[in-house]
Write a protein that holds these residues in place. Structure first.
Motif, PDB file in Angstrom:
ATOM      1  N   ARG A 107       0.862  -1.192   0.000  1.00  9.03           N
ATOM      2  CA  ARG A 107       0.000   0.000   0.000  1.00  9.03           C
ATOM      3  C   ARG A 107       0.896   1.239   0.000  1.00  9.03           C
ATOM      4  O   ARG A 107       1.722   1.405   0.896  1.00  9.03           O
ATOM      5  CB  ARG A 107      -0.919  -0.004   1.214  1.00  9.03           C
ATOM      6  N   GLU A 166      -2.420   5.188  -3.692  1.00 13.84           N
ATOM      7  CA  GLU A 166      -3.271   6.387  -3.588  1.00 13.84           C
ATOM      8  C   GLU A 166      -2.382   7.612  -3.727  1.00 13.84           C
ATOM      9  O   GLU A 166      -1.542   7.861  -2.864  1.00 13.84           O
ATOM     10  CB  GLU A 166      -3.953   6.442  -2.212  1.00 13.84           C
ATOM     11  N   GLY A 167      -2.554   8.340  -4.790  1.00 15.92           N
ATOM     12  CA  GLY A 167      -1.712   9.504  -4.995  1.00 15.92           C
ATOM     13  C   GLY A 167      -2.528  10.762  -5.184  1.00 15.92           C
ATOM     14  O   GLY A 167      -3.751  10.708  -5.350  1.00 15.92           O
ATOM     15  N   ARG A 226      -5.218   5.139  -7.586  1.00 13.65           N
ATOM     16  CA  ARG A 226      -6.033   6.357  -7.661  1.00 13.65           C
ATOM     17  C   ARG A 226      -5.133   7.579  -7.607  1.00 13.65           C
ATOM     18  O   ARG A 226      -4.208   7.616  -6.790  1.00 13.65           O
ATOM     19  CB  ARG A 226      -6.992   6.433  -6.467  1.00 13.65           C
ATOM     20  N   VAL A 266      -5.306  12.157  -8.165  1.00 12.46           N
ATOM     21  CA  VAL A 266      -6.116  13.334  -8.497  1.00 12.46           C
ATOM     22  C   VAL A 266      -5.670  13.854  -9.863  1.00 12.46           C
ATOM     23  O   VAL A 266      -6.463  14.002 -10.775  1.00 12.46           O
ATOM     24  CB  VAL A 266      -5.959  14.426  -7.414  1.00 12.46           C
ATOM     25  N   LYS A 284      -8.450  -1.734 -10.737  1.00  8.96           N
ATOM     26  CA  LYS A 284      -9.232  -0.496 -10.750  1.00  8.96           C
ATOM     27  C   LYS A 284      -8.274   0.678 -10.828  1.00  8.96           C
ATOM     28  O   LYS A 284      -7.361   0.781 -10.007  1.00  8.96           O
ATOM     29  CB  LYS A 284     -10.073  -0.373  -9.480  1.00  8.96           C
ATOM     30  N   ASP A 296      -8.348   4.936 -11.207  1.00  9.73           N
ATOM     31  CA  ASP A 296      -9.278   6.068 -11.137  1.00  9.73           C
ATOM     32  C   ASP A 296      -8.489   7.367 -10.980  1.00  9.73           C
ATOM     33  O   ASP A 296      -7.588   7.453 -10.151  1.00  9.73           O
ATOM     34  CB  ASP A 296     -10.199   5.859  -9.925  1.00  9.73           C
ATOM     35  N   SER A 297      -8.828   8.346 -11.791  1.00 13.69           N
ATOM     36  CA  SER A 297      -8.175   9.644 -11.663  1.00 13.69           C
ATOM     37  C   SER A 297      -9.175  10.742 -12.008  1.00 13.69           C
ATOM     38  O   SER A 297     -10.187  10.479 -12.665  1.00 13.69           O
ATOM     39  CB  SER A 297      -6.975   9.714 -12.604  1.00 13.69           C
ATOM     40  N   ILE A 298      -8.870  11.953 -11.589  1.00 18.35           N
ATOM     41  CA  ILE A 298      -9.765  13.054 -11.943  1.00 18.35           C
ATOM     42  C   ILE A 298      -9.323  13.692 -13.258  1.00 18.35           C
ATOM     43  O   ILE A 298     -10.098  13.801 -14.185  1.00 18.35           O
ATOM     44  CB  ILE A 298      -9.855  14.080 -10.804  1.00 18.35           C
ATOM     45  N   THR A 314     -11.527   4.698 -14.770  1.00 17.89           N
ATOM     46  CA  THR A 314     -12.395   5.879 -14.759  1.00 17.89           C
ATOM     47  C   THR A 314     -11.551   7.135 -14.609  1.00 17.89           C
ATOM     48  O   THR A 314     -10.706   7.213 -13.723  1.00 17.89           O
ATOM     49  CB  THR A 314     -13.352   5.822 -13.546  1.00 17.89           C
ATOM     50  N   THR A 315     -11.783   8.087 -15.447  1.00 18.23           N
ATOM     51  CA  THR A 315     -11.136   9.392 -15.280  1.00 18.23           C
ATOM     52  C   THR A 315     -12.118  10.460 -15.740  1.00 18.23           C
ATOM     53  O   THR A 315     -12.931  10.209 -16.631  1.00 18.23           O
ATOM     54  CB  THR A 315      -9.807   9.483 -16.051  1.00 18.23           C
ATOM     55  N   HIS A 354     -14.457   4.421 -18.588  1.00 17.93           N
ATOM     56  CA  HIS A 354     -15.348   5.591 -18.645  1.00 17.93           C
ATOM     57  C   HIS A 354     -14.538   6.881 -18.495  1.00 17.93           C
ATOM     58  O   HIS A 354     -13.645   6.947 -17.655  1.00 17.93           O
ATOM     59  CB  HIS A 354     -16.352   5.591 -17.478  1.00 17.93           C
ATOM     60  N   ASN A 355     -14.895   7.856 -19.261  1.00 19.83           N
ATOM     61  CA  ASN A 355     -14.413   9.198 -18.955  1.00 19.83           C
ATOM     62  C   ASN A 355     -15.476  10.215 -19.333  1.00 19.83           C
ATOM     63  O   ASN A 355     -16.544   9.853 -19.844  1.00 19.83           O
ATOM     64  CB  ASN A 355     -13.046   9.493 -19.597  1.00 19.83           C
ATOM     65  N   GLN A 415     -17.202  -2.453 -22.013  1.00 20.80           N
ATOM     66  CA  GLN A 415     -18.128  -1.305 -22.054  1.00 20.80           C
ATOM     67  C   GLN A 415     -17.307  -0.024 -21.983  1.00 20.80           C
ATOM     68  O   GLN A 415     -16.524   0.166 -21.047  1.00 20.80           O
ATOM     69  CB  GLN A 415     -19.089  -1.371 -20.868  1.00 20.80           C
ATOM     70  N   GLN A 432     -22.757   7.183 -14.746  1.00 27.16           N
ATOM     71  CA  GLN A 432     -21.624   8.104 -14.880  1.00 27.16           C
ATOM     72  C   GLN A 432     -21.731   9.246 -13.881  1.00 27.16           C
ATOM     73  O   GLN A 432     -20.734   9.668 -13.303  1.00 27.16           O
ATOM     74  CB  GLN A 432     -21.559   8.654 -16.292  1.00 27.16           C
ATOM     75  N   GLN A 486     -16.252  10.605  -7.257  1.00 24.47           N
ATOM     76  CA  GLN A 486     -14.934  11.208  -7.460  1.00 24.47           C
ATOM     77  C   GLN A 486     -14.815  12.514  -6.687  1.00 24.47           C
ATOM     78  O   GLN A 486     -13.784  12.803  -6.087  1.00 24.47           O
ATOM     79  CB  GLN A 486     -14.701  11.481  -8.950  1.00 24.47           C
ATOM     80  N   ARG A 517     -14.430  11.719  -3.048  1.00 28.87           N
ATOM     81  CA  ARG A 517     -13.105  11.160  -2.768  1.00 28.87           C
ATOM     82  C   ARG A 517     -12.020  12.234  -2.879  1.00 28.87           C
ATOM     83  O   ARG A 517     -11.045  12.231  -2.140  1.00 28.87           O
ATOM     84  CB  ARG A 517     -12.830  10.017  -3.739  1.00 28.87           C
TER      85      ARG A 517
END
Lengths: 295, 220
Positions: free
Chosen positions: A119, A139-140, A157, A159, A173, A175-177, A194-195, A215-216, A281, B199, B206, B209
Motif C-alpha cells: 500500500r 493512492e496519490g 487512484r 487526483v 481499478k 481512477d483519476s480526476i 475511470t477518469t 469511462h471518462n 463497455q 456516470q 470522485q 473522494r
C-alpha cells in the motif's frame, strides 16, 4: 608586471577556496542523507508506505526480506521505518510547517518479497511498483503511477497524475480526476478505468472472459486490440463520436449491456468481435472513442 | 410480461430485490432477465461489501463532518433558532395564567406588525441601483442566465491549501462540478438513461473522494 601577477595569484586562492566551499555545500544539499534498512520477513508480508514528496519505487524479488534504500533531501523531513516479520511501515513526516518542496523530498527504493501486499500513499512524486503478486493499492494526489508485472487486486487512484498499468492481470481499478489512464497488455476478470478529463488508452486483447469498463467525461478513449481478441463491445459517446475499423457482428439478444437501457442519445457501437468471450463497455460524455486493430 | 415491461417495472422498484409476482414469473421463464437480476444483485452486494472494507477511519469522517459544519452545509439536529423555539409554544402551558395571556397578546401584536410589513410593502424612493434593475427587462436579458445555478461554495480544505496547490485544486473542483452539472442536465432530459446515471454517480463519488483525499493530506 611580475609583482602585479603575484598579487593577483595571491588574491585568487581565497576566491577558489570560497568557490570550492560553495560547491561542496551545494553537493551536500543535493545528495542529502542516505537511508538504508532491511528486515527479514515472511513470504507475504505487508508494506505500508506513506510519503509526502519524492520518488517511490517498490520492486519484488526472490528473497524473504524487505530492503529499504532512500535519500532524504533535508532533516526537515522525519523518516520513520518500523518493521516486523509480517509488516513493514515507512512514513515520512515534515518536522515543521512551511518547508520547501526541495526540503520535503525523500526518494525511496524498496525491494520486497514477490507476494507482498503493498500500500503506497503519496502526495507528489513518481510511483512505480513492479514484479509483485500480492494485492496492490496506490493512492496519490499529483503522482505519475507506473505499475508493471503485477497480479492480484490492483487499485490505483490519483487526483492529477497519470496511471500506467502494463503486463498485469487480476481485479484492476484505476481512477483519476484529470490524469490519463493507460493499460498495456492488462487482462483479468475485471478492469475498471475511470477518469473525468483524462484520456484512456487500452492496448491488448481483453483476455478470456473478463469484464472491462472504461469511462471518462471529456477526453479521447483509444482501444488498440489484436485480431485474436474476443469480446462483446458496447461503446457510447453522448456528444463525441465512435470510430472503428474493426468488424463487429450483432450481439445475440440477452447479452449483458446489450439492452435498450444503454441509451439512445449519442453515438453507440455495439457488437461481437470473434467469439465474444469478454465484455467491454466504453463510455464517454464528450470524448471520441476510437477502436482499431493493432498489428 | 415481456423483457421491456420487466425492465420498466424493475426501474420503478424501491427495492430491486422485491419483485412483483408478475416479474417473478417472467424472471423464472426468461434466462437473460434472470441473469440480469442476478448481476445487479451481485453488484449491489459487492457495493455494500466495498463500503464496509474501504471505509476510511472514523477520524476522517469526523474531520469531514467538522468541515461541512464550518461551511454551513450541514447543521446539528436540534439546533433550532430562537424564533422556531418561540413559535413551538411548548413553553406556554408552563407559565402562570396572567403571564400566559400577556404572552399571547404580545405575540399577536408582533405577528400583526410583521404581517402588515409583509403584505403591504412600504414604497421607498428609487435609488440609482433599483432604477437600473427596473429598466433591465426592457433589454430582454436571456432567461438562461437567470436560471443558471450558483457555483457551489469552495470547500475550506481547498481554500486553506497553500497558494501553489490552491489554484490547481480549485480548478479540479470546478471541473468536477461543471461535469456533474452537465450530466445532471442531461439526465433531466433523459431520465431513462441508465448509463448516464451511472456516470453521474461515478463523478459524484470522485468529487467526494477528492475532498476526502485533500482532507487526509491536510492532516499531515
Amino acid at each position: 608586471m611580475q609583482p602585479n601577477s603575484e598579487i593577483r595569484r595571491a588574491r585568487r586562492w581565497p576566491a577558489m577556496l570560497v568557490a570550492v566551499g560553495v560547491f561542496c555545500a551545494g553537493v551536500g544539499a543535493v545528495s542529502g542523507e542516505l537511508i538504508r534498512k532491511s528486515f527479514p520477513t515472511v513470504a507475504n508480508p505487508s508494506l505500508l508506505l506513506h510519503s509526502h514528496r519524492g520518488t517511490v519505487s517498490v520492486k519484488g524479488w526472490d528473497q524473504n526480506q524487505v530492503e529499504i534504500k532512500g535519500e532524504r533531501a533535508s532533516d526537515a523531513m522525519r523518516v520513520m521505518i518500523d518493521g516486523t516479520e509480517e509488516k513493514v511501515t515507512v512514513q515520512t513526516h515534515p518536522t515543521r510547517e512551511g518547508i520547501s518542496t526541495q526540503e520535503a523530498r525523500v526518494d525511496l527504493e524498496i525491494r520486497v518479497p514477490r507476494q507482498t501486499l503493498v500500500r503506497v500513499e503519496s502526495e507528489q512524486g513518481d510511483i512505480t511498483v513492479e514484479d509483485v503478486t500480492g494485492d496492490i493499492a496506490v493512492e496519490g494526489v499529483s503522482n505519475s503511477v507506473v505499475l508493471s508485472n503485477l497480479s492480484g487486486h490492483i487499485t490505483a487512484r490519483t487526483v492529477d497524475g497519470s496511471i500506467l498499468i502494463r503486463s498485469s492481470e487480476g481485479h484492476i481499478k484505476a481512477d483519476s480526476i484529470t490524469g490519463d489512464l493507460k493499460f498495456i497488455q492488462v487482462n483479468g476478470p475485471e478492469l475498471v478505468g475511470t477518469t473525468n478529463s483524462g484520456a484512456i488508452r487500452y492496448q491488448g486483447d481483453f483476455g478470456l472472459g473478463g469484464t472491462y469498463l472504461l469511462h471518462n467525461y471529456s477526453s479521447p478513449i483509444e482501444i488498440a486490440t489484436s485480431p485474436k481478441a474476443s469480446f462483446d463491445l458496447t461503446a457510447r459517446s453522448v456528444q463525441g463520436s465512435v470510430e472503428s475499423n474493426l468488424t463487429f457482428r450483432p450481439m445475440p439478444l440477452g447479452t449483458p449491456f446489450g439492452r435498450p437501457s444503454i441509451g439512445k442519445v449519442g453515438k453507440v457501437l455495439q457488437g461481437r468481435f470473434n467469439a465474444g468471450k469478454s465484455t467491454v463497455q466504453i463510455t464517454s460524455y464528450s470524448g471520441t472513442i476510437r477502436l482499431y486493430g493493432a498489428r | 410480461m415481456n423483457c421491456g415491461e420487466f425492465e420498466k417495472e424493475w426501474q420503478e422498484l424501491d427495492d430491486p430485490s422485491l419483485l412483483s409476482p408478475g416479474m417473478e414469473d417472467h424472471r423464472r421463464d426468461c434466462s437473460p432477465c434472470a441473469e440480469w437480476v442476478r448481476d445487479v444483485n451481485l453488484i449491489r452486494w459487492q457495493a455494500r461489501q466495498m463500503v464496509e472494507t474501504e471505509a476510511p477511519p472514523d477520524r476522517v469522517w469526523l474531520h469531514l463532518r467538522r468541515r461541512l459544519e464550518q461551511e454551513g452545509l450541514v447543521r446539528e439536529p436540534g439546533g433550532r433558532g430562537l424564533l422556531a423555539r418561540v413559535l413551538a409554544f411548548g413553553w406556554l402551558p408552563r407559565l402562570p395564567m396572567g403571564l400566559a395571556y400577556a404572552s399571547v397578546f404580545v405575540l399577536a401584536l408582533v405577528g400583526a406588525e410583521y404581517l402588515r410589513d409583509f403584505l403591504i410593502p412600504v414604497a421607498s424612493p428609487p435609488t440609482p441601483t433599483t432604477a437600473m434593475v427596473q429598466k433591465a427587462p426592457e433589454r430582454a436579458a436571456p432567461p438562461a442566465q437567470a436560471s443558471k445555478p450558483p457555483e457551489p461554495p469552495i470547500p475550506t480544505v481547498i481554500a486553506k491549501a497553500s497558494p501553489e496547490k490552491r489554484d490547481v485544486y480549485l480548478d479540479r473542483w470546478r471541473q468536477l462540478n461543471s461535469s456533474i452539472e452537465e450530466m445532471q442536465g442531461f439526465i433531466v432530459m433523459h431520465p431513462d438513461d441508465l448509463l448516464a446515471s451511472e456516470q453521474l454517480s461515478t463523478m459524484q463519488e470522485q468529487r467526494t473522494r477528492f475532498l476526502v483525499t485533500l482532507a487526509r493530506w491536510e492532516e499531515f
